[in-house]
Design a protein around this motif. Structure first.
Motif, PDB file in Angstrom:
ATOM      1  N   ALA A 136      51.569  53.859  42.099  1.00  0.00           N
ATOM      2  CA  ALA A 136      50.893  52.614  41.720  1.00  0.00           C
ATOM      3  C   ALA A 136      49.458  52.891  41.304  1.00  0.00           C
ATOM      4  CB  ALA A 136      50.932  51.624  42.878  1.00  0.00           C
ATOM      5  N   GLN A 137      48.962  52.083  40.366  1.00  0.00           N
ATOM      6  CA  GLN A 137      47.594  52.219  39.883  1.00  0.00           C
ATOM      7  C   GLN A 137      46.621  51.277  40.593  1.00  0.00           C
ATOM      8  OE1 GLN A 137      46.657  54.556  37.627  1.00  0.00           O
ATOM      9  NE2 GLN A 137      48.778  55.267  37.757  1.00  0.00           N
ATOM     10  N   TRP A 138      47.151  50.202  41.182  1.00  0.00           N
ATOM     11  CA  TRP A 138      46.264  49.178  41.729  1.00  0.00           C
ATOM     12  C   TRP A 138      45.414  49.644  42.920  1.00  0.00           C
ATOM     13  CZ3 TRP A 138      47.748  48.241  46.670  1.00  0.00           C
ATOM     14  CH2 TRP A 138      49.086  48.432  47.015  1.00  0.00           C
ATOM     15  N   PRO A 139      45.892  50.554  43.807  1.00  0.00           N
ATOM     16  CA  PRO A 139      44.976  50.968  44.887  1.00  0.00           C
ATOM     17  C   PRO A 139      43.702  51.614  44.347  1.00  0.00           C
ATOM     18  CG  PRO A 139      47.233  51.595  45.434  1.00  0.00           C
ATOM     19  CD  PRO A 139      47.223  51.168  44.007  1.00  0.00           C
ATOM     20  N   ALA A 140      43.860  52.491  43.356  1.00  0.00           N
ATOM     21  CA  ALA A 140      42.690  53.155  42.783  1.00  0.00           C
ATOM     22  C   ALA A 140      41.826  52.164  42.011  1.00  0.00           C
ATOM     23  CB  ALA A 140      43.140  54.286  41.865  1.00  0.00           C
ATOM     24  N   THR A 146      34.124  42.564  39.302  1.00  0.00           N
ATOM     25  CA  THR A 146      34.815  41.608  40.167  1.00  0.00           C
ATOM     26  C   THR A 146      36.175  41.245  39.609  1.00  0.00           C
ATOM     27  OG1 THR A 146      32.687  40.691  40.886  1.00  0.00           O
ATOM     28  CG2 THR A 146      34.640  39.340  41.267  1.00  0.00           C
ATOM     29  N   GLN A 147      36.270  41.085  38.283  1.00  0.00           N
ATOM     30  CA  GLN A 147      37.558  40.752  37.665  1.00  0.00           C
ATOM     31  C   GLN A 147      38.545  41.910  37.818  1.00  0.00           C
ATOM     32  OE1 GLN A 147      38.205  37.618  36.440  1.00  0.00           O
ATOM     33  NE2 GLN A 147      40.299  38.431  36.601  1.00  0.00           N
ATOM     34  N   ARG A 148      38.087  43.143  37.682  1.00  0.00           N
ATOM     35  CA  ARG A 148      38.961  44.297  37.897  1.00  0.00           C
ATOM     36  C   ARG A 148      39.449  44.339  39.336  1.00  0.00           C
ATOM     37  NH1 ARG A 148      36.034  49.606  36.253  1.00  0.00           N
ATOM     38  NH2 ARG A 148      37.970  50.439  37.128  1.00  0.00           N
ATOM     39  N   PHE A 149      38.568  43.990  40.252  1.00  0.00           N
ATOM     40  CA  PHE A 149      38.947  43.937  41.664  1.00  0.00           C
ATOM     41  C   PHE A 149      40.044  42.896  41.874  1.00  0.00           C
ATOM     42  CE2 PHE A 149      38.443  41.803  45.753  1.00  0.00           C
ATOM     43  CZ  PHE A 149      38.476  42.850  46.651  1.00  0.00           C
ATOM     44  N   ARG A 150      39.837  41.687  41.376  1.00  0.00           N
ATOM     45  CA  ARG A 150      40.817  40.612  41.565  1.00  0.00           C
ATOM     46  C   ARG A 150      42.144  40.931  40.889  1.00  0.00           C
ATOM     47  NH1 ARG A 150      38.457  35.764  43.312  1.00  0.00           N
ATOM     48  NH2 ARG A 150      36.170  35.735  43.312  1.00  0.00           N
ATOM     49  N   ASP A 151      42.085  41.496  39.686  1.00  0.00           N
ATOM     50  CA  ASP A 151      43.326  41.840  38.973  1.00  0.00           C
ATOM     51  C   ASP A 151      44.124  42.887  39.749  1.00  0.00           C
ATOM     52  OD1 ASP A 151      42.616  40.086  37.008  1.00  0.00           O
ATOM     53  OD2 ASP A 151      41.890  41.615  35.610  1.00  0.00           O
ATOM     54  N   GLY A 152      43.419  43.873  40.297  1.00  0.00           N
ATOM     55  CA  GLY A 152      44.100  44.895  41.081  1.00  0.00           C
ATOM     56  C   GLY A 152      44.783  44.309  42.306  1.00  0.00           C
ATOM     57  N   VAL A 153      44.116  43.372  42.961  1.00  0.00           N
ATOM     58  CA  VAL A 153      44.704  42.733  44.146  1.00  0.00           C
ATOM     59  C   VAL A 153      45.957  41.961  43.762  1.00  0.00           C
ATOM     60  CG1 VAL A 153      44.327  40.988  45.925  1.00  0.00           C
ATOM     61  CG2 VAL A 153      42.518  42.620  45.378  1.00  0.00           C
ATOM     62  N   LEU A 154      45.912  41.224  42.656  1.00  0.00           N
ATOM     63  CA  LEU A 154      47.077  40.442  42.224  1.00  0.00           C
ATOM     64  C   LEU A 154      48.258  41.340  41.876  1.00  0.00           C
ATOM     65  CD1 LEU A 154      45.342  37.694  40.036  1.00  0.00           C
ATOM     66  CD2 LEU A 154      46.323  37.447  42.326  1.00  0.00           C
ATOM     67  N   VAL A 155      47.992  42.448  41.200  1.00  0.00           N
ATOM     68  CA  VAL A 155      49.082  43.389  40.876  1.00  0.00           C
ATOM     69  C   VAL A 155      49.662  43.978  42.154  1.00  0.00           C
ATOM     70  CG1 VAL A 155      49.637  45.578  39.751  1.00  0.00           C
ATOM     71  CG2 VAL A 155      48.142  43.942  38.603  1.00  0.00           C
ATOM     72  N   LEU A 211      46.067  43.664  51.403  1.00  0.00           N
ATOM     73  CA  LEU A 211      46.010  42.915  50.143  1.00  0.00           C
ATOM     74  C   LEU A 211      45.812  41.423  50.399  1.00  0.00           C
ATOM     75  CD1 LEU A 211      48.837  44.807  48.250  1.00  0.00           C
ATOM     76  CD2 LEU A 211      46.429  44.742  47.579  1.00  0.00           C
ATOM     77  N   GLU A 212      46.439  40.911  51.431  1.00  0.00           N
ATOM     78  CA  GLU A 212      46.261  39.499  51.760  1.00  0.00           C
ATOM     79  C   GLU A 212      44.814  39.209  52.177  1.00  0.00           C
ATOM     80  OE1 GLU A 212      49.252  38.809  54.685  1.00  0.00           O
ATOM     81  OE2 GLU A 212      50.913  38.845  53.248  1.00  0.00           O
ATOM     82  N   VAL A 213      44.203  40.151  52.895  1.00  0.00           N
ATOM     83  CA  VAL A 213      42.795  39.988  53.265  1.00  0.00           C
ATOM     84  C   VAL A 213      41.918  40.011  52.008  1.00  0.00           C
ATOM     85  CG1 VAL A 213      40.844  41.159  54.359  1.00  0.00           C
ATOM     86  CG2 VAL A 213      42.976  40.879  55.610  1.00  0.00           C
ATOM     87  N   LEU A 214      42.174  40.948  51.108  1.00  0.00           N
ATOM     88  CA  LEU A 214      41.381  41.043  49.880  1.00  0.00           C
ATOM     89  C   LEU A 214      41.535  39.798  49.023  1.00  0.00           C
ATOM     90  CD1 LEU A 214      42.087  44.773  48.906  1.00  0.00           C
ATOM     91  CD2 LEU A 214      40.128  43.849  50.156  1.00  0.00           C
ATOM     92  N   ARG A 215      42.704  39.164  49.080  1.00  0.00           N
ATOM     93  CA  ARG A 215      42.927  37.933  48.309  1.00  0.00           C
ATOM     94  C   ARG A 215      42.304  36.725  48.994  1.00  0.00           C
ATOM     95  NH1 ARG A 215      48.857  35.995  48.753  1.00  0.00           N
ATOM     96  NH2 ARG A 215      47.999  35.565  50.841  1.00  0.00           N
ATOM     97  N   ASP A 216      42.550  36.581  50.283  1.00  0.00           N
ATOM     98  CA  ASP A 216      42.149  35.363  50.992  1.00  0.00           C
ATOM     99  C   ASP A 216      40.680  35.365  51.413  1.00  0.00           C
ATOM    100  OD1 ASP A 216      44.811  34.653  50.735  1.00  0.00           O
ATOM    101  OD2 ASP A 216      45.352  35.323  52.758  1.00  0.00           O
ATOM    102  N   ARG A 217      40.082  36.567  51.512  1.00  0.00           N
ATOM    103  CA  ARG A 217      38.697  36.648  51.993  1.00  0.00           C
ATOM    104  C   ARG A 217      37.809  37.378  50.984  1.00  0.00           C
ATOM    105  NH1 ARG A 217      38.439  38.059  58.322  1.00  0.00           N
ATOM    106  NH2 ARG A 217      36.338  37.257  57.912  1.00  0.00           N
ATOM    107  N   THR A 218      38.045  37.107  49.723  1.00  0.00           N
ATOM    108  CA  THR A 218      37.268  37.771  48.671  1.00  0.00           C
ATOM    109  C   THR A 218      35.772  37.547  48.863  1.00  0.00           C
ATOM    110  OG1 THR A 218      39.102  37.473  47.110  1.00  0.00           O
ATOM    111  CG2 THR A 218      36.948  37.993  46.183  1.00  0.00           C
TER     112      THR A 218
END
Length: 495
Positions: free
Chosen positions: A338-342, A375-384, A405-412
């Motif tokens: 996966a690419q999203w962690p990096a 910030t947008q790259r961060f959010r996009d990675g979390v969604l993927v 991932l749920e923490v990164l989404r819910d507590r951005t």
């Protein structure tokens, strides 16, 4: 294929053999599945290190452990040994005004037989300055306190020297301060502290006297400790952390697996406060956090559940990005393709770098366009990542990754608060640094026997740490405390 079996077994017996074999196959398949899961769990456990979990670097080379990969450096170049470019240098400088001067002349006789003491001085041709400490030896001074009578008839008696204790003899504040410094700052066990004092000074205080200094000094710091705690509650951002300590009896209390306590620290770049207790709400309620709840102070922490407990109170949070980056490194190992962690980690590092650079340049905010892109790259990675991990999974590490991932989404907002407010540090590294001496002490001294003496030790440690952060010397502030004039942190400078 069945002919040999039919020849050897009657039909009824053949059916029984087949049923038995089927049952055995099911048992073996179940055992294989269990062993496969256990092996995966062990492999995941052995893959944990200081780069993908909260394990200390000292455990990276343990038997069976997978060492972390070398850190990638800008430009693909690793850091060389020695002084780094741009780092401040140090040197032993030649002083214009030395503390003392000593003229040296040739001695003995010339080849002609004349005594060089009668030779003509032609001046200085070489100068050398030697930085040296005087030979240390304990000095016994007897103070005779006299009583005098004034002409008016009143009598006056001289006081004992600073730091004097009751009785006919005692050790002075310098030696006492040195003993406490060795135990608290350099982590020497009591008997080794006594041995070092004897080797350096000739004095040999008893181990009981030296160990008793912890309670005595801590007792002199009550008001300072309260002031440090109060000043931390006034700070804009406070870093928090906790670490286990082996303290007290070796047998765990009923209902507990380990015989240990927890040391909590709340600190800033100017103040340090420690509290010994347990990793439970009662201890957290007794800490500085109880006085911060409901205020505008930001707490920077590692996402331990107690920081979010409604019983503790409402807080403004900054989740430690260093812990998040470790967990993202672990997620990259669980999902290697996966690419999203990096992507998430790179965006987070980019925001940290921009915040540090803005502070260094004296700016009050990150460039808005750069912040928006990262910030947008961060959010996009979390969604993927969320779309790739639709549930908690069954493989080791999958559940932890999904929860991350749920923490990164819910507590951005709690993850990226540092990017919007440069007064907030992105990590709780200051707390990690202030707790590191406790971990070092455990490696040197092992289990501490008393809860009370351990709290005394860290009351003194918080006093010294706060003083050093303000530019004071550790030995000096210990001597001040022992002479009844403990150093006090000054009032904070208005922002």
């Amino acid at each position: 294929m069945l002919a040999p079996l039919v020849t050897r077994y009657p039909m009824v017996a053949l059916v029984a053999v087949i049923v038995e074999q089927a049952t055995r196959i099911e048992e073996l398949a179940a055992a294989n599945e269990m062993l496969t899961a256990k092996l995966a769990g062990l492999e995941h456990l052995y893959s944990r290190n200081s780069k993908n979990s909260s394990m200390p670097p000292s455990g990276d080379d343990a038997p069976g452990k997978t060492p972390p990969p070398p850190s990638a450096k800008p430009g693909g170049q690793g850091r060389k040994r020695g002084k780094q470019p741009g780092a401040a240098g140090t040197h032993l400088e030649f002083r214009v005004r030395p503390d003392a001067r000593e003229d040296r002349y040739p001695e003995g006789a010339c080849g002609c037989g004349a005594d060089l003491a009668d030779a003509v001085d032609r001046g200085i041709v070489d100068s050398y300055q030697q930085h040296e400490i005087p030979e240390v030896s304990v000095k016994v001074t007897q103070y005779d306190m006299h009583t005098v009578t004034c002409g008016c008839g009143r009598t006056h008696t001289a006081t004992r020297p600073e730091g004097a204790r009751p009785g006919k003899v005692g050790y002075g504040p310098n030696l006492q301060a040195f003993a406490v410094y060795l135990m608290v700052v350099q982590h020497l066990p009591t008997h080794r502290c006594v041995a070092l004092l004897e080797a350096l000074t000739g004095a040999k205080p008893s181990p009981g006297f030296v160990h008793g200094m912890l309670a005595r000094v801590a007792g002199l710091l009550g008001e300072v400790d309260k002031r440090i705690r109060a000043l931390i509650t006034l700070a804009y951002a406070v870093c928090c952390e906790e670490t286990p300590l082996r303290v007290g009896p070796r047998t765990p209390k009923p209902g507990r697996k380990k015989a240990e306590k927890y040391l909590l620290v709340a600190c800033t770049d100017l103040y340090t406060h420690y509290l010994l207790g347990d990793r439970d709400l009662d201890t957290f309620k007794a800490s500085v956090l109880a006085e911060i709840a409901g205020t505008d102070t930001v707490i920077v922490h590692d996402r331990y559940q107690n920081y979010d407990s409604a019983e503790l109170g409402e807080f403004i949070h900054q989740l430690c990005t260093q812990h998040l980056l470790r967990d993202l490194a672990g997620a990259g190992e669980v999902y290697p393709d996966a690419q999203w962690p990096a992507q998430i980690a790179d965006a987070l590092r980019g925001l940290i770098h921009e915040a540090n650079r803005a502070r260094r340049d004296g700016r009050t905010a990150i460039d808005e366009q750069v912040k928006t892109e990262l910030t947008q790259r961060f959010r996009d990675g979390v969604l993927v990542g969320l779309s790739d991990t639709t549930n908690h999974g069954s493989r080791p590490g999958e559940r932890k990754t999904r929860l991350l991932l749920e923490v990164l989404r819910d507590r951005t907002a709690d993850v990226l608060r540092f990017a919007d407010d440069l007064r907030v540090p992105p990590t709780s590294n200051q707390a990690e640094r202030d707790l590191r001496p406790a971990k070092l002490q455990q490696n040197i001294s092992g289990r501490l026997t008393s809860d009370k003496r351990t709290q005394d030790r860290y009351t003194i440690r918080g006093y010294i740490s706060t003083a050093v952060k303000h530019g004071a010397g550790a030995i000096n502030v210990l001597r001040d405390a022992l002479t009844g004039k403990p150093w006090m942190p000054p009032d904070p400078v208005p922002a």
